[in-house]
Design a protein around this motif. Structure first.
Motif, PDB file in Angstrom:
ATOM      1  N   ILE A  99       0.866  -1.182   0.000  1.00 14.27           N
ATOM      2  CA  ILE A  99       0.000   0.000   0.000  1.00 14.27           C
ATOM      3  C   ILE A  99       0.900   1.229   0.000  1.00 14.27           C
ATOM      4  O   ILE A  99       1.853   1.302   0.784  1.00 14.27           O
ATOM      5  N   VAL A 100       0.598   2.205  -0.865  1.00 14.43           N
ATOM      6  CA  VAL A 100       1.347   3.457  -0.911  1.00 14.43           C
ATOM      7  C   VAL A 100       0.394   4.586  -0.555  1.00 14.43           C
ATOM      8  O   VAL A 100      -0.654   4.750  -1.180  1.00 14.43           O
ATOM      9  N   VAL A 101       0.766   5.353   0.475  1.00  9.79           N
ATOM     10  CA  VAL A 101      -0.013   6.520   0.886  1.00  9.79           C
ATOM     11  C   VAL A 101       0.869   7.745   0.697  1.00  9.79           C
ATOM     12  O   VAL A 101       1.971   7.823   1.247  1.00  9.79           O
ATOM     13  N   CYS A 102       0.403   8.688  -0.094  1.00 15.12           N
ATOM     14  CA  CYS A 102       1.152   9.913  -0.371  1.00 15.12           C
ATOM     15  C   CYS A 102       1.143  10.833   0.848  1.00 15.12           C
ATOM     16  O   CYS A 102       0.332  10.668   1.767  1.00 15.12           O
ATOM     17  N   SER A 103       2.049  11.809   0.844  1.00 16.40           N
ATOM     18  CA  SER A 103       2.160  12.717   1.988  1.00 16.40           C
ATOM     19  C   SER A 103       0.914  13.570   2.194  1.00 16.40           C
ATOM     20  O   SER A 103       0.691  14.087   3.287  1.00 16.40           O
ATOM     21  N   ASN A 104       0.053  13.706   1.171  1.00 16.12           N
ATOM     22  CA  ASN A 104      -1.192  14.466   1.345  1.00 16.12           C
ATOM     23  C   ASN A 104      -2.318  13.599   1.903  1.00 16.12           C
ATOM     24  O   ASN A 104      -3.440  14.043   2.047  1.00 16.12           O
ATOM     25  N   GLY A 105      -2.005  12.300   2.200  1.00 12.96           N
ATOM     26  CA  GLY A 105      -2.991  11.402   2.798  1.00 12.96           C
ATOM     27  C   GLY A 105      -3.749  10.546   1.809  1.00 12.96           C
ATOM     28  O   GLY A 105      -4.477   9.640   2.210  1.00 12.96           O
ATOM     29  N   SER A 106      -3.601  10.806   0.527  1.00 12.98           N
ATOM     30  CA  SER A 106      -4.324   9.997  -0.465  1.00 12.98           C
ATOM     31  C   SER A 106      -3.574   8.690  -0.728  1.00 12.98           C
ATOM     32  O   SER A 106      -2.355   8.625  -0.659  1.00 12.98           O
ATOM     33  N   THR A 107      -4.322   7.637  -1.009  1.00 13.92           N
ATOM     34  CA  THR A 107      -3.732   6.336  -1.314  1.00 13.92           C
ATOM     35  C   THR A 107      -3.422   6.274  -2.803  1.00 13.92           C
ATOM     36  O   THR A 107      -4.312   6.416  -3.631  1.00 13.92           O
TER      37      THR A 107
END
Length: 178
Positions: A99-107
């Motif tokens: 799972i990758v979650v970006c720094s803005n909180g979106s997956t």
């Protein structure tokens, strides 16, 4: 010349199959991430994240029984605006979820991956020749460098020169009989 109708109907199907066969095979991509394995290393890459406060985001590797992002092995994404990636080494055989979650909180994406068991190295070679002796390069492939090559060339040259002088002297010292 007449072309039969079944042949005309088959044409687009053959063209589609040929196009699929020519497409390059690579790591599977799902939901904006691409996951691949090499031995016991799992890698993930994406282009979906943007940098916020010096961070791209975090990737998590979940094994069986782990249900959410925080339970997995987490690694910070690194990279540039054209692509970010993360990797986990020493991953045991099994099925995992990345799972990758970006720094803005979106997956950025979620994908399953299977890590195959790696064969264990044998303690000693068991191969033996069935007849005769096994051949090979042995120690003949070691590179000794320029100094050794020059020294060896000098010795060979001195040997050739000494042989020529000896044979010349021997031939001139002999009396000739007519």
């Amino acid at each position: 010349m007449s072309i039969s109708k079944p042949l005309l109907r088959l044409g687009p199907t053959v063209a589609a199959a040929a196009a699929l066969a020519l497409m390059p095979a690579g790591p599977a991509a799902a939901d904006g991430i691409s996951v691949s394995t090499t031995g016991n290393t799992v890698s993930v890459s994406t282009t979906a994240c943007t940098q916020i406060n010096g961070h791209w985001g975090t990737a998590s590797l979940l094994s069986g029984g782990q249900a959410n992002f925080s339970q997995g092995r987490q690694v910070a994404l690194s990279g540039t605006s054209s692509g970010q990636s993360a990797a986990w080494s020493n991953v045991g055989a099994g099925t995992y979820t990345v799972i990758v979650v970006c720094s803005n909180g979106s997956t950025a994406g979620t994908q399953s991956v299977v890590v195959s068991p790696t064969p264990s190295p044998s303690a000693s070679p068991t191969a033996s020749p069935s007849r005769g002796v096994m051949g090979g390069v042995g120690g003949g492939s070691k590179d000794y460098g320029t100094v050794t090559a020059v020294a060896g060339g000098t010795l060979v040259g001195a040997g050739v020169l000494g042989t020529v002088l000896y044979l010349r002297r021997r031939n001139t010292a002999r009396p000739t009989h007519l």
